[in-house]
Enzyme design. Structure first.
Site, PDB file in Angstrom:
ATOM      1  N   LYS A 134      -1.700  21.632  38.513  1.00 21.99           N
ATOM      2  CA  LYS A 134      -2.815  20.689  38.604  1.00 21.99           C
ATOM      3  C   LYS A 134      -4.038  21.216  37.854  1.00 21.99           C
ATOM      4  O   LYS A 134      -4.743  20.460  37.182  1.00 21.99           O
ATOM      5  CB  LYS A 134      -3.179  20.426  40.065  1.00 21.99           C
ATOM      6  CG  LYS A 134      -2.144  19.622  40.829  1.00 21.99           C
ATOM      7  CD  LYS A 134      -2.542  19.495  42.286  1.00 21.99           C
ATOM      8  CE  LYS A 134      -1.586  18.652  43.070  1.00 21.99           C
ATOM      9  NZ  LYS A 134      -0.278  19.239  43.261  1.00 21.99           N
TER      10      LYS A 134
ATOM     11  N   TYR B 297      -5.419  14.398  49.781  1.00 20.53           N
ATOM     12  CA  TYR B 297      -4.600  15.129  48.814  1.00 20.53           C
ATOM     13  C   TYR B 297      -3.480  14.234  48.316  1.00 20.53           C
ATOM     14  O   TYR B 297      -2.829  13.537  49.094  1.00 20.53           O
ATOM     15  CB  TYR B 297      -4.015  16.373  49.489  1.00 20.53           C
ATOM     16  CG  TYR B 297      -3.306  17.293  48.532  1.00 20.53           C
ATOM     17  CD1 TYR B 297      -4.031  18.231  47.827  1.00 20.53           C
ATOM     18  CD2 TYR B 297      -1.947  17.206  48.327  1.00 20.53           C
ATOM     19  CE1 TYR B 297      -3.387  19.085  46.931  1.00 20.53           C
ATOM     20  CE2 TYR B 297      -1.314  18.039  47.448  1.00 20.53           C
ATOM     21  CZ  TYR B 297      -2.026  18.979  46.758  1.00 20.53           C
ATOM     22  OH  TYR B 297      -1.390  19.815  45.872  1.00 20.53           O
TER      23      TYR B 297
ATOM     24  N   GLY C  15       4.494  24.439  41.338  1.00 21.39           N
ATOM     25  CA  GLY C  15       3.696  23.876  42.418  1.00 21.39           C
ATOM     26  C   GLY C  15       2.324  23.418  41.960  1.00 21.39           C
ATOM     27  O   GLY C  15       2.133  22.930  40.848  1.00 21.39           O
ATOM     28  N   SER C  16       1.340  23.594  42.796  1.00 21.68           N
ATOM     29  CA  SER C  16       0.008  23.052  42.559  1.00 21.68           C
ATOM     30  C   SER C  16      -0.787  23.767  41.480  1.00 21.68           C
ATOM     31  O   SER C  16      -1.826  23.270  41.064  1.00 21.68           O
ATOM     32  CB  SER C  16      -0.782  23.048  43.874  1.00 21.68           C
ATOM     33  OG  SER C  16      -0.207  22.110  44.747  1.00 21.68           O
ATOM     34  N   VAL C  17      -0.301  24.901  41.004  1.00 16.79           N
ATOM     35  CA  VAL C  17      -1.008  25.593  39.919  1.00 16.79           C
ATOM     36  C   VAL C  17      -1.094  24.694  38.693  1.00 16.79           C
ATOM     37  O   VAL C  17      -2.079  24.711  37.957  1.00 16.79           O
ATOM     38  CB  VAL C  17      -0.305  26.933  39.582  1.00 16.79           C
ATOM     39  CG1 VAL C  17      -0.903  27.577  38.356  1.00 16.79           C
ATOM     40  CG2 VAL C  17      -0.392  27.877  40.770  1.00 16.79           C
TER      41      VAL C  17
END
Length: 152
Positions: free
Chosen positions: A54, A144, A50-52
């Site tokens: 990024k 986002y 997921g967004s980790v």
């Protein structure tokens, strides 16, 4: 305090580990990794990154900036020449804008989006944005964008 009743499908699954040096001192899963089959989450449950990711992508870019290899404020097309979303504004997109969700790109790319099960290449994902139009002028709005970090 108001307590909201939730069924098992609404409870998020997560796992926690406490680490001391290189040693795991405690680990446990919570919720269900598969609510339909009532399979509980464990300390070994695998989750989507997921967004980790990024954060790690941005750290890598900032290390390159620090080393003088790239410029955050140069047009991103300087580094990704095949990236040309339809930009009706005079201002090009920069890495700084992509990394801060201020590029004007849409939230999800047409190919390789969060819900796309086909697992296309990153090149195909970035190229698919050439068929899109910017939602905002770069640098003017925060929006986002998973599409933006794919370009980064």
């Amino acid at each position: 305090m108001i307590r909201q009743e939730m069924d098992d499908k609404q409870l998020p699954a997560f796992s926690i580990a406490l680490v001391d040096g290189n040693q795991i001192v405690w680990a446990q899963g919570f919720g269900y990794q598969d609510p339909d089959k009532k399979i509980p989450a464990t300390a070994h449950t695998v989750y989507r990154v997921g967004s980790v990711s990024k954060l790690f992508t941005d750290i890598g870019i900032m290390q390159m900036v620090e080393a003088g290899k790239i410029n955050l404020d140069a047009p991103v097309s300087q580094y990704v020449p095949d990236f040309h979303p339809q930009n009706q504004f005079a201002k090009p997109i920069t890495l700084r804008e992509l990394m801060s969700h201020r590029s004007g790109l849409l939230r999800e790319p047409p190919v390789g989006n969060y819900f796309d099960p086909t697992e296309p290449t990153l090149e195909a994902t970035v190229r698919s944005m050439n068929s899109t139009q910017l939602v905002y002028e770069p640098g003017t709005h925060s929006k986002y964008s998973n599409a933006g970090i794919a370009v980064v």
